[in-house]
Design a protein around this motif. Structure first.
Motif, PDB file in Angstrom:
ATOM      1  N   LEU A  20       3.152  -3.422  -0.052  1.00 46.49           N
ATOM      2  CA  LEU A  20       2.405  -4.366   0.775  1.00 46.49           C
ATOM      3  C   LEU A  20       2.838  -4.320   2.240  1.00 46.49           C
ATOM      4  O   LEU A  20       2.034  -4.608   3.135  1.00 46.49           O
ATOM      5  CB  LEU A  20       2.584  -5.788   0.231  1.00 46.49           C
ATOM      6  N   GLY A  21       4.095  -3.937   2.491  1.00 43.35           N
ATOM      7  CA  GLY A  21       4.590  -3.917   3.863  1.00 43.35           C
ATOM      8  C   GLY A  21       4.339  -2.626   4.594  1.00 43.35           C
ATOM      9  O   GLY A  21       4.273  -2.617   5.824  1.00 43.35           O
ATOM     10  N   ALA A  22       4.208  -1.508   3.853  1.00 44.36           N
ATOM     11  CA  ALA A  22       4.087  -0.210   4.527  1.00 44.36           C
ATOM     12  C   ALA A  22       3.044   0.696   3.893  1.00 44.36           C
ATOM     13  O   ALA A  22       2.087   1.109   4.548  1.00 44.36           O
ATOM     14  CB  ALA A  22       5.449   0.493   4.535  1.00 44.36           C
ATOM     15  N   ILE A  23       3.206   1.010   2.616  1.00 42.65           N
ATOM     16  CA  ILE A  23       2.405   2.081   2.009  1.00 42.65           C
ATOM     17  C   ILE A  23       0.921   1.774   2.061  1.00 42.65           C
ATOM     18  O   ILE A  23       0.099   2.655   2.372  1.00 42.65           O
ATOM     19  CB  ILE A  23       2.873   2.326   0.562  1.00 42.65           C
ATOM     20  N   ARG A  24       0.545   0.538   1.768  1.00 44.03           N
ATOM     21  CA  ARG A  24      -0.883   0.184   1.803  1.00 44.03           C
ATOM     22  C   ARG A  24      -1.458   0.382   3.207  1.00 44.03           C
ATOM     23  O   ARG A  24      -2.594   0.833   3.358  1.00 44.03           O
ATOM     24  CB  ARG A  24      -1.069  -1.267   1.337  1.00 44.03           C
ATOM     25  N   ASN A  25      -0.653   0.060   4.223  1.00 42.87           N
ATOM     26  CA  ASN A  25      -1.112   0.251   5.600  1.00 42.87           C
ATOM     27  C   ASN A  25      -1.195   1.729   5.967  1.00 42.87           C
ATOM     28  O   ASN A  25      -2.063   2.140   6.742  1.00 42.87           O
ATOM     29  CB  ASN A  25      -0.178  -0.483   6.563  1.00 42.87           C
ATOM     30  N   LEU A  65       3.672   7.835  -3.366  1.00 39.62           N
ATOM     31  CA  LEU A  65       2.828   7.882  -2.174  1.00 39.62           C
ATOM     32  C   LEU A  65       1.489   8.548  -2.479  1.00 39.62           C
ATOM     33  O   LEU A  65       0.426   8.084  -2.027  1.00 39.62           O
ATOM     34  CB  LEU A  65       3.547   8.620  -1.052  1.00 39.62           C
ATOM     35  N   LEU A  66       1.532   9.636  -3.233  1.00 39.99           N
ATOM     36  CA  LEU A  66       0.280  10.303  -3.603  1.00 39.99           C
ATOM     37  C   LEU A  66      -0.563   9.391  -4.492  1.00 39.99           C
ATOM     38  O   LEU A  66      -1.781   9.278  -4.304  1.00 39.99           O
ATOM     39  CB  LEU A  66       0.588  11.616  -4.328  1.00 39.99           C
ATOM     40  N   ALA A  67       0.083   8.739  -5.445  1.00 42.46           N
ATOM     41  CA  ALA A  67      -0.637   7.851  -6.359  1.00 42.46           C
ATOM     42  C   ALA A  67      -1.267   6.669  -5.626  1.00 42.46           C
ATOM     43  O   ALA A  67      -2.329   6.169  -6.008  1.00 42.46           O
ATOM     44  CB  ALA A  67       0.307   7.354  -7.451  1.00 42.46           C
ATOM     45  N   ALA A  68      -0.603   6.224  -4.556  1.00 39.95           N
ATOM     46  CA  ALA A  68      -1.106   5.069  -3.797  1.00 39.95           C
ATOM     47  C   ALA A  68      -2.256   5.436  -2.869  1.00 39.95           C
ATOM     48  O   ALA A  68      -2.927   4.543  -2.345  1.00 39.95           O
ATOM     49  CB  ALA A  68       0.038   4.452  -2.990  1.00 39.95           C
ATOM     50  N   GLY A  69      -2.460   6.733  -2.629  1.00 40.90           N
ATOM     51  CA  GLY A  69      -3.611   7.126  -1.822  1.00 40.90           C
ATOM     52  C   GLY A  69      -3.316   7.964  -0.598  1.00 40.90           C
ATOM     53  O   GLY A  69      -4.227   8.219   0.207  1.00 40.90           O
ATOM     54  N   ILE A  70      -2.070   8.410  -0.412  1.00 41.96           N
ATOM     55  CA  ILE A  70      -1.783   9.313   0.702  1.00 41.96           C
ATOM     56  C   ILE A  70      -2.440  10.662   0.411  1.00 41.96           C
ATOM     57  O   ILE A  70      -2.279  11.221  -0.679  1.00 41.96           O
ATOM     58  CB  ILE A  70      -0.262   9.482   0.902  1.00 41.96           C
ATOM     59  N   ASP A  71      -3.166  11.187   1.390  1.00 41.01           N
ATOM     60  CA  ASP A  71      -3.927  12.429   1.235  1.00 41.01           C
ATOM     61  C   ASP A  71      -3.175  13.566   1.922  1.00 41.01           C
ATOM     62  O   ASP A  71      -3.215  13.688   3.151  1.00 41.01           O
ATOM     63  CB  ASP A  71      -5.315  12.266   1.858  1.00 41.01           C
ATOM     64  N   PRO A  72      -2.485  14.429   1.160  1.00 43.52           N
ATOM     65  CA  PRO A  72      -1.681  15.485   1.779  1.00 43.52           C
ATOM     66  C   PRO A  72      -2.503  16.670   2.279  1.00 43.52           C
ATOM     67  O   PRO A  72      -1.942  17.588   2.884  1.00 43.52           O
ATOM     68  CB  PRO A  72      -0.750  15.908   0.637  1.00 43.52           C
ATOM     69  N   GLN A  73      -3.803  16.650   2.021  1.00 48.23           N
ATOM     70  CA  GLN A  73      -4.667  17.703   2.544  1.00 48.23           C
ATOM     71  C   GLN A  73      -5.109  17.382   3.969  1.00 48.23           C
ATOM     72  O   GLN A  73      -5.056  18.238   4.863  1.00 48.23           O
ATOM     73  CB  GLN A  73      -5.897  17.873   1.641  1.00 48.23           C
ATOM     74  N   ARG A  74      -5.524  16.155   4.195  1.00 51.15           N
ATOM     75  CA  ARG A  74      -5.977  15.743   5.531  1.00 51.15           C
ATOM     76  C   ARG A  74      -4.814  15.403   6.449  1.00 51.15           C
ATOM     77  O   ARG A  74      -4.931  15.507   7.671  1.00 51.15           O
ATOM     78  CB  ARG A  74      -6.906  14.523   5.414  1.00 51.15           C
ATOM     79  N   ILE A 286      -1.554   2.769  -9.864  1.00 48.37           N
ATOM     80  CA  ILE A 286      -0.540   3.527  -9.124  1.00 48.37           C
ATOM     81  C   ILE A 286       0.561   3.985 -10.068  1.00 48.37           C
ATOM     82  O   ILE A 286       0.998   5.147 -10.027  1.00 48.37           O
ATOM     83  CB  ILE A 286       0.048   2.667  -7.988  1.00 48.37           C
ATOM     84  N   ALA A 287       1.001   3.099 -10.953  1.00 47.89           N
ATOM     85  CA  ALA A 287       2.059   3.441 -11.905  1.00 47.89           C
ATOM     86  C   ALA A 287       1.603   4.544 -12.862  1.00 47.89           C
ATOM     87  O   ALA A 287       2.358   5.487 -13.145  1.00 47.89           O
ATOM     88  CB  ALA A 287       2.477   2.200 -12.687  1.00 47.89           C
ATOM     89  N   ASP A 288       0.366   4.437 -13.356  1.00 44.54           N
ATOM     90  CA  ASP A 288      -0.150   5.457 -14.281  1.00 44.54           C
ATOM     91  C   ASP A 288      -0.217   6.824 -13.603  1.00 44.54           C
ATOM     92  O   ASP A 288       0.186   7.836 -14.185  1.00 44.54           O
ATOM     93  CB  ASP A 288      -1.545   5.058 -14.778  1.00 44.54           C
ATOM     94  N   GLU A 289      -0.735   6.862 -12.365  1.00 47.72           N
ATOM     95  CA  GLU A 289      -0.861   8.128 -11.651  1.00 47.72           C
ATOM     96  C   GLU A 289       0.516   8.676 -11.273  1.00 47.72           C
ATOM     97  O   GLU A 289       0.739   9.890 -11.288  1.00 47.72           O
ATOM     98  CB  GLU A 289      -1.732   7.949 -10.411  1.00 47.72           C
ATOM     99  N   THR A 290       1.454   7.777 -10.949  1.00 47.05           N
ATOM    100  CA  THR A 290       2.815   8.221 -10.634  1.00 47.05           C
ATOM    101  C   THR A 290       3.435   8.922 -11.830  1.00 47.05           C
ATOM    102  O   THR A 290       4.034  10.004 -11.694  1.00 47.05           O
ATOM    103  CB  THR A 290       3.691   7.023 -10.218  1.00 47.05           C
ATOM    104  N   ARG A 291       3.297   8.341 -13.001  1.00 44.27           N
ATOM    105  CA  ARG A 291       3.864   8.959 -14.206  1.00 44.27           C
ATOM    106  C   ARG A 291       3.209  10.317 -14.485  1.00 44.27           C
ATOM    107  O   ARG A 291       3.885  11.277 -14.883  1.00 44.27           O
ATOM    108  CB  ARG A 291       3.710   8.018 -15.405  1.00 44.27           C
ATOM    109  N   ARG A 292       1.907  10.414 -14.256  1.00 45.75           N
ATOM    110  CA  ARG A 292       1.226  11.692 -14.458  1.00 45.75           C
ATOM    111  C   ARG A 292       1.756  12.747 -13.490  1.00 45.75           C
ATOM    112  O   ARG A 292       2.028  13.888 -13.881  1.00 45.75           O
ATOM    113  CB  ARG A 292      -0.281  11.513 -14.270  1.00 45.75           C
ATOM    114  N   LEU A 293       1.918  12.357 -12.235  1.00 50.37           N
ATOM    115  CA  LEU A 293       2.384  13.301 -11.226  1.00 50.37           C
ATOM    116  C   LEU A 293       3.820  13.743 -11.488  1.00 50.37           C
ATOM    117  O   LEU A 293       4.183  14.900 -11.246  1.00 50.37           O
ATOM    118  CB  LEU A 293       2.275  12.670  -9.836  1.00 50.37           C
ATOM    119  N   LEU A 294       4.649  12.845 -11.985  1.00 54.96           N
ATOM    120  CA  LEU A 294       6.045  13.190 -12.250  1.00 54.96           C
ATOM    121  C   LEU A 294       6.192  14.182 -13.399  1.00 54.96           C
ATOM    122  O   LEU A 294       7.251  14.795 -13.553  1.00 54.96           O
ATOM    123  CB  LEU A 294       6.864  11.927 -12.528  1.00 54.96           C
ATOM    124  N   ASP A 295       5.145  14.340 -14.183  1.00 55.27           N
ATOM    125  CA  ASP A 295       5.167  15.347 -15.243  1.00 55.27           C
ATOM    126  C   ASP A 295       4.917  16.747 -14.694  1.00 55.27           C
ATOM    127  O   ASP A 295       5.040  17.731 -15.436  1.00 55.27           O
ATOM    128  CB  ASP A 295       4.108  15.019 -16.310  1.00 55.27           C
TER     129      ASP A 295
END
Length: 330
Positions: A20-25, A65-74, A286-295
């Motif tokens: 709420l303090g950083a990542i969403r922004n 960060l990726l799960a929360a919506g950071i776009d590493p392509q753009r 976010i938690a579900d996508e984080t777990r998927r990415l960590l695999d």
């Protein structure tokens, strides 16, 4: 578009306060800015880190960060230590910055406390590294909380002194950007900020918590015996109640007044159940996508390496020119 730089320490699983303090922004800033997002592992080791845990936390942070919506392509996402320009410019800034400036930094005083003589030199000079992080890319917009504005002022002092000392206008002025952000406090003590370092996992909502864990933590969150007030003035001397109402308002994008209009006069049982549902709706995906990415660790490493390559392409010409201005042979 203005170039944005922002960093976050990979020193543990991000929690609701980080979101709420950083990542969403950060996610919102991607829409209209050129963004460089950095996992500041050089900053992390100003306090000793277990090497294996630091690597693990860096990958966990990347996944979140990726799960929360950071776009590493753009945009660019990388770990700080992979781009040597940060450390090289930081040393130059160590020589430009004045001891009197660093002595005024309140965060070092807060972190070091009475045992400042036993802390690392890195913790003392890390504001110079923070300035280098930003100016390595000539970023002009930095999202910060109120407690970080002093560091932006120092970065601007360093940039101005460098320009003066070497007869140039090489480094730009940095503009702090303070987006609206909820002040998220501990679930066990409404007078303290939610923190990764708190020994009690019950004090925070981690961004990897599932719905059952969130519900349990919210149910156990400290409250008082009075019902919720109908007006925000009634929260003034009730830090735990104020925190929970603030969390509900933040995750539902509604003002606290509207939250109290709905729940005022009720006990905390009903409110905590509704809050847990809101938090699960926000954190769950976010938690579900984080777990998927960590695999898929190879994918996370690829994202960081690609980001470092792109960051390096911006940073190297800037820092090389700064080194030449100083007089280094290249």
């Amino acid at each position: 578009m203005k170039r944005v730089f922002s960093g976050i320490q990979p020193s543990g699983i991000p929690h609701l306060g980080n979101y709420l303090g950083a990542i969403r922004n950060w996610v919102t800033l991607q829409e209209e800015h050129e963004c460089i997002f950095c996992l500041v592992d050089l900053h992390a080791i100003t306090v000793w880190q277990d090497p294996k845990e630091l690597q693990e936390h860096t990958l966990q942070q990347t996944a979140v960060l990726l799960a929360a919506g950071i776009d590493p392509q753009r945009h660019i996402l990388f770990n700080q230590s992979a781009v040597s320009a940060h450390a090289r410019l930081a040393w130059i800034f160590n020589c430009v910055s004045r001891l009197g400036w660093l002595n005024r930094m309140t965060q070092f005083k807060d972190k070091a406390g009475k045992n400042r003589e036993n802390h690392s030199a890195g913790l003392y000079v890390y504001p110079n590294l923070m300035a280098a992080d930003i100016l390595t890319y000539k970023a002009t917009l930095v999202p910060v909380g109120d407690d970080q504005k002093q560091h932006i002022e120092l970065a601007n002092d360093i940039a101005q002194k460098f320009n003066h000392d070497y007869g140039t206008d090489f480094f730009p002025q940095i503009e702090p950007f303070t987006p609206p952000a909820a002040r998220v406090m501990s679930l066990r003590d409404g007078t303290k900020k939610m923190s990764k370092s708190d020994p009690s996992e019950q004090s925070r909502i981690d961004l990897t918590d599932d719905a059952d864990t969130i519900a349990q933590k919210v149910r156990r969150a400290k409250t008082d015996s009075d019902p919720l007030p109908s007006e925000t003035e009634g929260l003034a001397e009730r830090p735990e109640a104020r925190n929970l109402v603030g969390l509900y308002a933040a995750v539902s994008s509604t003002p606290p007044e509207q939250v109290l209009a709905e729940f005022g006069g009720q006990g905390f049982g009903t409110f905590k159940s509704a809050l847990a549902d809101r938090l699960s709706t926000t954190i769950g995906p976010i938690a579900d996508e984080t777990r998927r990415l960590l695999d898929d660790r190879s994918h996370l490493l690829s994202v960081l390496r690609n980001g470092a390559d792109r960051a390096r392409a911006i940073a190297e010409p800037i820092v090389t020119e700064a080194e030449q201005l100083v007089g280094f042979l290249r």
